[in-house]
Enzyme design. Structure first.
Site, PDB file in Angstrom:
ATOM      1  N   PRO A  43     -20.856  -4.468 -11.484  1.00  9.75           N
ATOM      2  CA  PRO A  43     -19.907  -4.468 -12.595  1.00  9.75           C
ATOM      3  C   PRO A  43     -20.460  -3.696 -13.792  1.00  9.75           C
ATOM      4  O   PRO A  43     -21.591  -3.928 -14.226  1.00  9.75           O
ATOM      5  CB  PRO A  43     -19.753  -5.963 -12.919  1.00  9.75           C
ATOM      6  CG  PRO A  43     -20.127  -6.661 -11.646  1.00  9.75           C
ATOM      7  CD  PRO A  43     -21.199  -5.821 -11.041  1.00  9.75           C
ATOM      8  N   GLU A  44     -19.672  -2.755 -14.292  1.00 12.69           N
ATOM      9  CA  GLU A  44     -20.077  -1.940 -15.435  1.00 12.69           C
ATOM     10  C   GLU A  44     -19.219  -2.314 -16.643  1.00 12.69           C
ATOM     11  O   GLU A  44     -18.474  -3.292 -16.603  1.00 12.69           O
ATOM     12  CB  GLU A  44     -19.948  -0.451 -15.081  1.00 12.69           C
ATOM     13  CG  GLU A  44     -20.782  -0.026 -13.885  1.00 12.69           C
ATOM     14  CD  GLU A  44     -22.279   0.000 -14.174  1.00 12.69           C
ATOM     15  OE1 GLU A  44     -22.671  -0.151 -15.352  1.00 12.69           O
ATOM     16  OE2 GLU A  44     -23.064   0.173 -13.230  1.00 12.69           O
ATOM     17  N   ARG A  92     -25.675 -12.120  -4.834  1.00 15.04           N
ATOM     18  CA  ARG A  92     -27.027 -11.552  -4.838  1.00 15.04           C
ATOM     19  C   ARG A  92     -27.926 -12.156  -5.912  1.00 15.04           C
ATOM     20  O   ARG A  92     -29.120 -11.862  -5.961  1.00 15.04           O
ATOM     21  CB  ARG A  92     -26.947 -10.030  -4.986  1.00 15.04           C
ATOM     22  CG  ARG A  92     -26.187  -9.375  -3.831  1.00 15.04           C
ATOM     23  CD  ARG A  92     -26.089  -7.880  -3.989  1.00 15.04           C
ATOM     24  NE  ARG A  92     -27.372  -7.233  -3.856  1.00 15.04           N
ATOM     25  CZ  ARG A  92     -27.540  -5.900  -3.942  1.00 15.04           C
ATOM     26  NH1 ARG A  92     -26.500  -5.121  -4.175  1.00 15.04           N
ATOM     27  NH2 ARG A  92     -28.736  -5.369  -3.812  1.00 15.04           N
TER      28      ARG A  92
END
Length: 271
Positions: free
Chosen positions: A2-3, A107
């Protein structure tokens, strides 16, 4: 990962329902990238005053202190009045009087960190090195151009570093450089004023368009309502190796820069 657009989409989706909510309970799953930094029980009774964003961090202002939330490589936040039972990848849950905020992060590179304020060393360690916000009024062209001229880094890697301007992640950097007609390997200091102006405008345009389209969902990202982003379905070069350029028809090429994939048109994007 996600940016900035995905985090901004998340912020917009959370701001109204979460602002004003009172924390009733916090549940922690497996350890995330950094510890919470406070006993969960100490936050019970706190009210959320605002939901802000700085770079790729969400900032939840509380009556006492703030929570800094990072989505890591695969995280997403969901807020709803009712959610299914916590799963194996749900590592943070904040129950409020308006609903439950849950971080899903397979993760576990994400984090939720409490700090007493933005001057707290824990907050400064995470926020102080971030570059200027590209969608705000502070994204000044003169300062941006001066930063380009001072760097010998390839422009793609300078954008990804986030020290000059924050939030231009890999997918967006490829699209920005295509729009500005600059090859990703071009040394930043070689970019003259005309191309720098195109680049400055392209950063604003691409990121704003990505926010409007709900960000990009390549694998894991979903907005607070569970919906997917759509920017990745309309890219000009990213993920299109071997396909014709949408402008000139030349096959799009891919190269590796710092273990990241860079996509470009060898005809439209000059060194």
């Amino acid at each position: 990962m996600p940016e900035l657009p995905e985090v901004e989409v998340t912020r917009r989706g959370l701001a109204d329902p979460v602002t004003g909510a009172t924390i009733r309970a916090l549940h922690l799953g497996k350890p995330l990238r950094w510890p919470l930094g406070i006993a969960p029980a100490a936050l019970v009774g706190q009210r959320v005053l605002a939901v802000r964003r700085r770079g790729k961090y969400l900032l939840l202002d509380l009556q006492e202190g703030l929570l800094l939330v990072h989505l890591g490589m695969s995280g997403s936040l969901r807020f709803a009045s009712e959610l299914p039972p916590r799963g194996v990848h749900d590592h943070f849950e904040m129950v409020t009087d308006r609903g439950t905020l849950r971080l899903h992060d397979p993760r576990r590179f994400g984090a939720v960190v409490w700090a007493a304020g933005e001057d707290d060393p824990r907050a400064r360690k995470l926020l102080d090195a971030l570059g200027v916000e590209p969608l705000g009024d502070g994204f000044d062209f003169s300062a941006f151009h001066a930063g380009l001229r001072a760097s010998r880094m390839p422009i793609k890697q300078l954008l990804l570093a986030g020290r000059l301007v924050v939030g231009v992640g890999n997918i967006y950097a490829s699209e920005v450089l295509f729009l500005a007609r600059i090859r990703p390997t071009t040394r930043a200091s070689r970019i003259g004023e005309q191309r720098a102006r195109r680049l400055h405008a392209a950063i604003r345009e691409v990121l704003a368009r990505a926010v409007q389209q709900g960000g990009s969902t390549l694998r894991d990202f979903h907005g607070p309502d569970g919906g997917s982003g759509h920017f990745q379905t309309q890219t000009h070069v990213y993920g299109r190796e071997g396909l014709p350029c949408t402008v000139c028809g030349t096959p799009v090429q891919m190269l590796r820069q710092g273990q990241r994939s860079s996509y470009f048109c060898p005809h439209c994007q000059r060194p």
